[in-house]
Design a protein around this motif. Structure first.
Motif, PDB file in Angstrom:
ATOM      1  N   LEU A 236      12.922 -10.689  95.048  1.00 52.59           N
ATOM      2  CA  LEU A 236      13.930 -11.740  95.221  1.00 52.59           C
ATOM      3  C   LEU A 236      13.566 -12.990  94.417  1.00 52.59           C
ATOM      4  N   VAL A 237      12.290 -13.306  94.378  1.00 50.39           N
ATOM      5  CA  VAL A 237      11.833 -14.536  93.724  1.00 50.39           C
ATOM      6  C   VAL A 237      11.542 -14.330  92.238  1.00 50.39           C
ATOM      7  N   GLU A 238      11.084 -13.130  91.855  1.00 50.80           N
ATOM      8  CA  GLU A 238      10.572 -12.925  90.500  1.00 50.80           C
ATOM      9  C   GLU A 238      11.453 -12.085  89.584  1.00 50.80           C
ATOM     10  N   TRP A 239      12.135 -11.090  90.126  1.00 56.80           N
ATOM     11  CA  TRP A 239      12.894 -10.186  89.267  1.00 56.80           C
ATOM     12  C   TRP A 239      14.242 -10.805  88.909  1.00 56.80           C
ATOM     13  N   PRO A 240      14.834 -10.429  87.773  1.00 53.25           N
ATOM     14  CA  PRO A 240      16.000 -11.139  87.228  1.00 53.25           C
ATOM     15  C   PRO A 240      17.173 -11.334  88.183  1.00 53.25           C
ATOM     16  N   VAL A 241      17.645 -10.277  88.840  1.00 54.27           N
ATOM     17  CA  VAL A 241      18.831 -10.420  89.690  1.00 54.27           C
ATOM     18  C   VAL A 241      18.546 -11.334  90.872  1.00 54.27           C
ATOM     19  N   GLY A 242      17.435 -11.117  91.559  1.00 57.21           N
ATOM     20  CA  GLY A 242      17.089 -11.956  92.701  1.00 57.21           C
ATOM     21  C   GLY A 242      16.826 -13.391  92.312  1.00 57.21           C
ATOM     22  N   ARG A 243      16.091 -13.574  91.215  1.00 58.57           N
ATOM     23  CA  ARG A 243      15.746 -14.927  90.771  1.00 58.57           C
ATOM     24  C   ARG A 243      16.985 -15.736  90.409  1.00 58.57           C
ATOM     25  N   ASP A 244      18.026 -15.056  89.892  1.00 55.70           N
ATOM     26  CA  ASP A 244      19.227 -15.759  89.442  1.00 55.70           C
ATOM     27  C   ASP A 244      20.300 -15.891  90.519  1.00 55.70           C
ATOM     28  N   LEU A 245      20.039 -15.404  91.715  1.00 56.01           N
ATOM     29  CA  LEU A 245      21.004 -15.604  92.796  1.00 56.01           C
ATOM     30  C   LEU A 245      21.129 -17.093  93.088  1.00 56.01           C
ATOM     31  N   ARG A 246      22.349 -17.574  93.132  1.00 53.11           N
ATOM     32  CA  ARG A 246      22.582 -19.000  93.342  1.00 53.11           C
ATOM     33  C   ARG A 246      22.498 -19.394  94.814  1.00 53.11           C
ATOM     34  N   VAL A 247      22.775 -18.454  95.694  1.00 52.94           N
ATOM     35  CA  VAL A 247      22.735 -18.719  97.129  1.00 52.94           C
ATOM     36  C   VAL A 247      22.040 -17.565  97.833  1.00 52.94           C
ATOM     37  N   VAL A 248      21.064 -17.877  98.665  1.00 52.46           N
ATOM     38  CA  VAL A 248      20.399 -16.893  99.527  1.00 52.46           C
ATOM     39  C   VAL A 248      20.246 -17.549 100.893  1.00 52.46           C
ATOM     40  N   LEU A 249      20.979 -17.063 101.889  1.00 45.39           N
ATOM     41  CA  LEU A 249      20.955 -17.660 103.220  1.00 45.39           C
ATOM     42  C   LEU A 249      20.761 -16.573 104.266  1.00 45.39           C
ATOM     43  N   GLY A 250      19.802 -16.781 105.163  1.00 40.98           N
ATOM     44  CA  GLY A 250      19.545 -15.820 106.227  1.00 40.98           C
ATOM     45  C   GLY A 250      18.241 -16.130 106.922  1.00 40.98           C
ATOM     46  N   GLY A 251      17.549 -15.091 107.376  1.00 34.32           N
ATOM     47  CA  GLY A 251      16.266 -15.253 108.042  1.00 34.32           C
ATOM     48  C   GLY A 251      15.147 -14.656 107.222  1.00 34.32           C
ATOM     49  N   GLY A 252      13.941 -14.594 107.816  1.00 33.58           N
ATOM     50  CA  GLY A 252      12.848 -13.864 107.198  1.00 33.58           C
ATOM     51  C   GLY A 252      11.804 -14.676 106.473  1.00 33.58           C
ATOM     52  N   ARG A 253      11.498 -15.872 106.958  1.00 35.07           N
ATOM     53  CA  ARG A 253      10.499 -16.710 106.273  1.00 35.07           C
ATOM     54  C   ARG A 253       9.131 -16.032 106.169  1.00 35.07           C
ATOM     55  N   ALA A 254       8.763 -15.232 107.165  1.00 31.72           N
ATOM     56  CA  ALA A 254       7.403 -14.682 107.220  1.00 31.72           C
ATOM     57  C   ALA A 254       7.068 -13.798 106.024  1.00 31.72           C
TER      58      ALA A 254
END
Length: 531
Positions: A236-254
Motif C-alpha cells: 500500500l505504501v511502496e508499490w505503484p498502485v497503492g502509493r498513488d491512491l489519493r484516499v485510503v480510509l479505514g482501520g488497521g493501524r497495527a
C-alpha cells in the motif's frame, strides 16, 4: 420432532453445543432477559393496516409507476462516458440480508436506497478452486476481472494459497480497475470499515499468495520469506498502485507499525521490521510536494480542508472499525467516523480530479456480524451501507458518475417461519415448531448460534430470551465456531452511465470489465475492444 421425542438422539449435538457455550470466544454472551412477546400465546395475525393496501387500485397504481419508470429508462439509455466510477461492496451482503434489512427498517414494502437503482443483475461468485468463495478471491474477480484461488489476492489461479514463491512471479499478477483508472489519469481511492489491508480493500492494490499476509510477521509465521514476499501494508505504501491512491480510509493501524511502537491510542503495532509505514507514507508525499494528511480520529478528519487535500490517509482503529450500531452503543461515534462520513470525505477529495476518479467503498462488518450469527449487527451495518450509497448518489450526477453496488459472497442466514407482516424481524416466529418450542425468524445453517439452539435437554426454549439484544447469536443448525459463507449468486445494482450493462446473470469477474468500458479505461475501453 414431536413433544414426546426421546432426547437420546441429541447427545452428540449437545456435547458440541456445550463445548461452544464454554468456549472463551463466546463468554461475553448477555444473560437471558425477559422477552416482550410470549411465543406460547396464541399470536394474532392482526396488524396496523394501511387502508390504501386494501384497494385494488393501490397495487395497480404502484405497478403503473414502476412500469412508467422502466419505460422512461428504456426510451433513452444512458450511454454517456463515465467520468467517475464508484463501486460499493457490501461484504457478505446476501439477498436475504437485503430483504431482512427492509424489514429491520420497518416494513417489507420498504426499499434500501440502492434497490431503487434502475438496473439489477446477479453475479456468480465461486472461486477457481472452491464453490463457496472468500473475500480475497472475489476481490480479485470484481476488481481485476480475473478469478483466482480461495485466499489469494491480485493473482491468477496459477498461484495456490500460501505458495511462498508463486505469488512473487509478476506474470501471475492481475491489474485492478484502480490501476486502469490511474493509468488513464484519474484519481483512485478506497474506503472500508475493515483494516485497509484486509482482503477486500487489498484487492484494489495488492498481489499476495495469502490474504493473511497483512504485515511482515504474518509472512514469516507462514514459514515464508518477508523479503521475497512483500506484505500488504508495504504494498500500500511502496508499490505503484497503492502509493498513488489519493484516499485510503479505514482501520488497521497495527499493520503499519513495529511492535515496539505505540499508536495514538497507545496500542502496539504488529510489525517485526522496526518500521513505521505511516511515517514513510507521509515522507513520500512530502517529497512530492503534495498536500497530504494522515488522520486517526473523526475529529481529525472533520478538521481537514478537503478541498485542498491531495492525499488522505485515515486509519481510525488499531484493527477493524467498530460495528455501526456499536459506535453509538459504546459511545465511539465521537472518535471514529461512520461509513457515510468516510464516503463523503473521499468523494470530496477525489472530486478535485479534472479527469475523474475510481472509488471503492466497502461495508465490511456486515460479513463479520454474520460470521458470529449476530444478525442485528449485520442489518445495522447494511442499513448504514445503504445510507452511504444514497449519500454518494446525492453528491454525484447520474450523467457522469456510474455507481455499482454488489456483494462479494453471501451467507447462510435465512428468513423463516411465518412472521406476520410488521413483526420485528429480530423476534421469534409466531408459529411454534413440532416440538412445541419457538424459533427465531432469522436463523443460520451453521455457526456459533448453535448455543441458542440446543442444550443438554434438546432444543432450547427461547421463550424468555431477549433476541433483540445486539449481541444475541441467532439460532444455527450446525455447530461451528464461525458461520460460513454461502455459495449462491449475489445482487448487482447500477445507476449512471451504461447502467443497463449490469442486468442479467454473469460471472463476477465481468463487473470490472463493464465498469471499465463505461469509463473508457483499461483493456476493456471501447477503442481497445475495436482492435
Amino acid at each position: 420432532m414431536t413433544k414426546g421425542l426421546k432426547r437420546a438422539n441429541y447427545s452428540v449435538w449437545c456435547i458440541l453445543a456445550l463445548a461452544l457455550m464454554t468456549c472463551p470466544a463466546w463468554a461475553d454472551l448477555s444473560d437471558e432477559q425477559e422477552n416482550e412477546q410470549h411465543p406460547r400465546m396464541s399470536v394474532s395475525r392482526d396488524y396496523v393496516e394501511l387502508d390504501e393496501e386494501l384497494n385494488t387500485r393501490f397495487w395497480h397504481d404502484k405497478a403503473q409507476s414502476i412500469l412508467a419508470d422502466k419505460l422512461s429508462h428504456h426510451k433513452k439509455l444512458n450511454e454517456n462516458r463515465a467520468k467517475n466510477v464508484i463501486l460499493f461492496l457490501g461484504d457478505g451482503m446476501s439477498v436475504h440480508t437485503i430483504a431482512a434489512t427492509r424489514a429491520f427498517m420497518g416494513d417489507s414494502n420498504k426499499q434500501v436506497s440502492f434497490e431503487k437503482f434502475p438496473y439489477v443483475g446477479l453475479s456468480k461468485t465461486y472461486a477457481v478452486d472452491e464453490r463457496t468463495p472468500d473475500s480475497a478471491s472475489t476481490a480479485t474477480a470484481y476488481l481485476s476481472g480475473v478469478k483466482g484461488n480461495y485466499g489469494t489476492i491480485g493473482v491468477n489461479a496459477q498461484v495456490k494459497r500460501g505458495d511462498c514463491l508463486a505469488g512473487t512471479d509478476k506474470s501471475t499478477h492481475t491489474e485492478s480497475i484502480a490501476q486502469w483508472a490511474q493509468e488513464a489519469g484519474k484519481w483512485a481511492g478506497l474506503v472500508t470499515t475493515a483494516r485497509v489491508t484486509h482482503a477486500s480493500p487489498a484487492g484494489v492494490y495488492a498481489h499476495v499468495a495469502d490474504r493473511g499476509w497483512e504485515h511482515d510477521e504474518k509472512i514469516t509465521s507462514s514459514n515464508c520469506s518477508a523479503e521475497l514476499n512483500t506484505d500488504i501494508a508495504r504494498q500500500l505504501v511502496e508499490w505503484p498502485v497503492g502509493r498513488d491512491l489519493r484516499v485510503v480510509l479505514g482501520g488497521g493501524r497495527a499493520s503499519f507499525r513495529d511492535k515496539s511502537m505505540r499508536d495514538e491510542e497507545s496500542f502496539a503495532g504488529k510489525r517485526n521490521d522496526g518500521r513505521d509505514l505511516i511515517k514513510d507514507w507521509q515522507q513520500d508525499k512530502q517529497q512530492k510536494g503534495a498536500e497530504a494528511h494522515y488522520v486517526w480520529s473523526r475529529e481529525g478528519l472533520n478538521n481537514l480542508d478537503l478541498t485542498k487535500t491531495d492525499y488522505l490517509l485515515g486509519l481510525f482503529d488499531v484493527s477493524h472499525c467498530p460495528y455501526h450500531g456499536d459506535r453509538t452503543r459504546m459511545h465511539m461515534d465521537y472518535l471514529e467516523p461512520s461509513l457515510s462520513e468516510m464516503t463523503e470525505a473521499a468523494i470530496k477529495v477525489l472530486s478535485r480530479s479534472e479527469q475523474g476518479y475510481f472509488l471503492f467503498v466497502e461495508g465490511a462488518r456486515i460479513d463479520m456480524a454474520h460470521h458470529t450469527t449476530k444478525a442485528q449487527k449485520a442489518l445495522e451495518d447494511t442499513e448504514e451501507f445503504a445510507r452511504a450509497v444514497e449519500l454518494a448518489r446525492s453528491l454525484t450526477s447520474e450523467e457522469d458518475t456510474l455507481i455499482v453496488v454488489t456483494s462479494d459472497h453471501s451467507h447462510t442466514m435465512t428468513i423463516n417461519g411465518y412472521p406476520y407482516r410488521r413483526q420485528n424481524i429480530l423476534s421469534l416466529a409466531p408459529n411454534l415448531a413440532e416440538d412445541a418450542l419457538p424459533f427465531t425468524i432469522l436463523s443460520y445453517a451453521n455457526g456459533p448460534g448453535f448455543v441458542n439452539t440446543y442444550d443438554e435437554n434438546g432444543r432450547k426454549d427461547l421463550t424468555h430470551t431477549n433476541t433483540k439484544d445486539p449481541d444475541f447469536q441467532f439460532q444455527a443448525t450446525v455447530p461451528l465456531n464461525t458461520e460460513t459463507h454461502g455459495g449462491e449468486d449475489v445482487g448487482v445494482f447500477a445507476s449512471g452511465p451504461h447502467e443497463h450493462f449490469f442486468s442479467g446473470n454473469y460471472e463476477q469477474s465481468t463487473i470490472p470489465a463493464l465498469m471499465a468500458y463505461a469509463a473508457n479505461i483499461g483493456p476493456f475501453a471501447p477503442d481497445k475492444l475495436k482492435n
